[in-house]
Design an enzyme around this catalytic site. Structure first.
Site, mmCIF file in Angstrom:
data_model
loop_
_atom_site.group_PDB
_atom_site.id
_atom_site.type_symbol
_atom_site.label_atom_id
_atom_site.label_comp_id
_atom_site.label_asym_id
_atom_site.label_seq_id
_atom_site.Cartn_x
_atom_site.Cartn_y
_atom_site.Cartn_z
ATOM 1 N N THR A 23 -28.723 0.240 17.456
ATOM 2 C CA THR A 23 -27.720 -0.742 17.097
ATOM 3 C C THR A 23 -26.283 -0.381 16.573
ATOM 4 O OG1 THR A 23 -28.873 -0.467 14.729
ATOM 5 C CG2 THR A 23 -29.980 -2.273 16.345
ATOM 6 N N ASN B 45 -22.467 1.962 16.404
ATOM 7 C CA ASN B 45 -21.524 1.893 17.545
ATOM 8 C C ASN B 45 -21.702 2.843 18.515
ATOM 9 O OD1 ASN B 45 -20.100 -0.186 16.117
ATOM 10 N ND2 ASN B 45 -18.994 1.484 14.706
ATOM 11 N N CYS C 52 -16.474 14.747 17.388
ATOM 12 C CA CYS C 52 -15.821 14.326 18.330
ATOM 13 C C CYS C 52 -14.335 14.928 18.553
ATOM 14 C CB CYS C 52 -15.399 12.728 17.851
ATOM 15 S SG CYS C 52 -15.073 12.593 16.152
ATOM 16 N N SER D 262 -13.077 4.566 13.466
ATOM 17 C CA SER D 262 -14.181 4.290 13.857
ATOM 18 C C SER D 262 -15.130 5.558 14.094
ATOM 19 C CB SER D 262 -14.076 3.903 15.532
ATOM 20 O OG SER D 262 -13.376 4.729 16.153
ATOM 21 N N HIS E 79 -9.060 9.140 19.016
ATOM 22 C CA HIS E 79 -8.367 10.097 18.298
ATOM 23 C C HIS E 79 -7.357 10.878 19.037
ATOM 24 C CE1 HIS E 79 -11.729 9.908 15.926
ATOM 25 N NE2 HIS E 79 -12.253 10.737 15.894
#
Length: 340
Positions: A11, A13, A130, A160, A243
């Site tokens: 559920t 992102n 990330c 995010s 990014h």
């Protein structure tokens, strides 16, 4: 014949993005389960043209499932990943929990796909941070040609990366700048993020680096080459998704900027957009929803003997998290869990 796949944290992102990418890339799924915490039990999520209801992570039996893509925090991963691994389900973990474990491979498929074979030690594979993921995709083909000595990177990381609450905070603070009485005090971040930049991601360490900076340093060494020296400054910027990184690379051997550009154009996972004109480069808003890591502004650094500068942009919810996890699943299937 396909694989039995579990998405843990479906559920959130990243979990939702994993489901989107599994469907987009037509990953061979025989059976799929979507798991969440008890408070999100029964929440509906999309998988291609199907609607799935989440099951309870706490009571789920991982026996008979081939692989589980984990998109939950380190605390939940610490509890549930060993349970899945012990049941014979290979865990592909997006948290930072196992990245620095010598018995757990840390994988970016364009860079070190062969290292996935080491998953058998713990039945766990780690997904990198990330900001690291997109950088090493750019570094590896250049390193193979001229051997990298040192990397200096400054990141410009979207909100995010901190989750939905951070996205909401940026949105609410932005609205509050224009609507009297709608001002929003910082909550997710230590200072206002709207119309601002914050040179602070994760916690501060004794060295003065933040943990985000330490992650980039440590993970680059594990994924590409332990001899590479890396220094990083990680900055949160008021961008929703995507990014960006300014990367300065010093090589042992001379590498001409034109050759570097040609190498990157041929490298897997990279799209070079590099024109020396207005708009001849990629910005984060342009990379959202794309699989590629975009490289621009490739140029010689004349202040060192063998230096190159470049600009690197990627969708952090995709290459920085969900896409890389699905790519690991693809490599795992092709190399280790072949079916049919």
């Amino acid at each position: 014949m396909g694989y039995n796949v579990v998405v843990v944290g479906a559920t959130g992102n990243v979990g939702r993005e994993m489901l989107n990418i599994l469907a987009e890339r037509e990953f061979p799924v025989e059976k799929i389960a979507v798991l969440a915490s008890r408070k999100s039990l029964g929440t509906e999520v999309s998988f291609g043209d199907k609607t799935l209801k989440t099951e309870d992570l706490d009571t789920f039996d991982f026996s008979g499932w081939d692989m589980a893509l984990f998109a939950v925090g380190s605390d939940a991963t610490k509890k549930y990943a060993p349970i899945a691994a012990k049941a014979g389900c290979v865990v592909i973990d997006n948290s930072s929990l196992y990245r620095y474990d010598p018995d757990v491979p840390l994988i970016v498929p364009e860079v070190n796909a062969e290292a996935v074979d080491g998953y058998t030690k713990k039945n766990i594979i780690a997904n990198p941070n990330c900001s690291t993921a997109q950088m090493v995709v750019a570094l590896k083909p250049l390193h193979d040609r001229a051997k990298i000595k040192r990397v200096v990177v400054s990141t410009y990381q979207s909100v995010s990366g901190s989750g939905k609450e951070a996205i909401d905070e940026l949105w609410d603070q932005t609205k509050g700048m224009y609507v009297p009485g709608q001002e929003k005090a910082p909550n997710v971040y230590p200072k206002q993020i709207a119309f601002n930049v914050i040179p602070h991601i994760d916690v501060f360490m004794d060295s003065g680096d933040t943990k985000e900076e330490w992650k980039m340093i440590t993970e680059t060494k594990k994924i590409v080459d332990p001899s590479i020296k890396v220094t990083a400054t990680c900055v949160r910027v008021p961008v929703f998704v995507g990014h960006s990184e300014s990367i300065n690379i010093e090589f042992e051997d001379f590498l001409d900027e034109d050759e570097a550009r040609d190498i990157l154009r041929e490298a897997p996972g990279i799209m070079v957009i590099d024109k020396r004109e207005n708009g001849g480069y990629v910005t984060p808003i342009e990379c959202v929803g794309d699989y590629a890591t975009f490289i621009s502004r490739i140029r010689q650094d004349v202040t060192v003997e063998n230096g190159i500068n470049l600009w690197c942009v990627s969708d952090n919810l995709r290459k920085g998290a969900a896409l890389n996890a699905v790519q690991i699943a693809e490599v795992l299937g092709q190399r280790c869990l072949k079916k049919g």
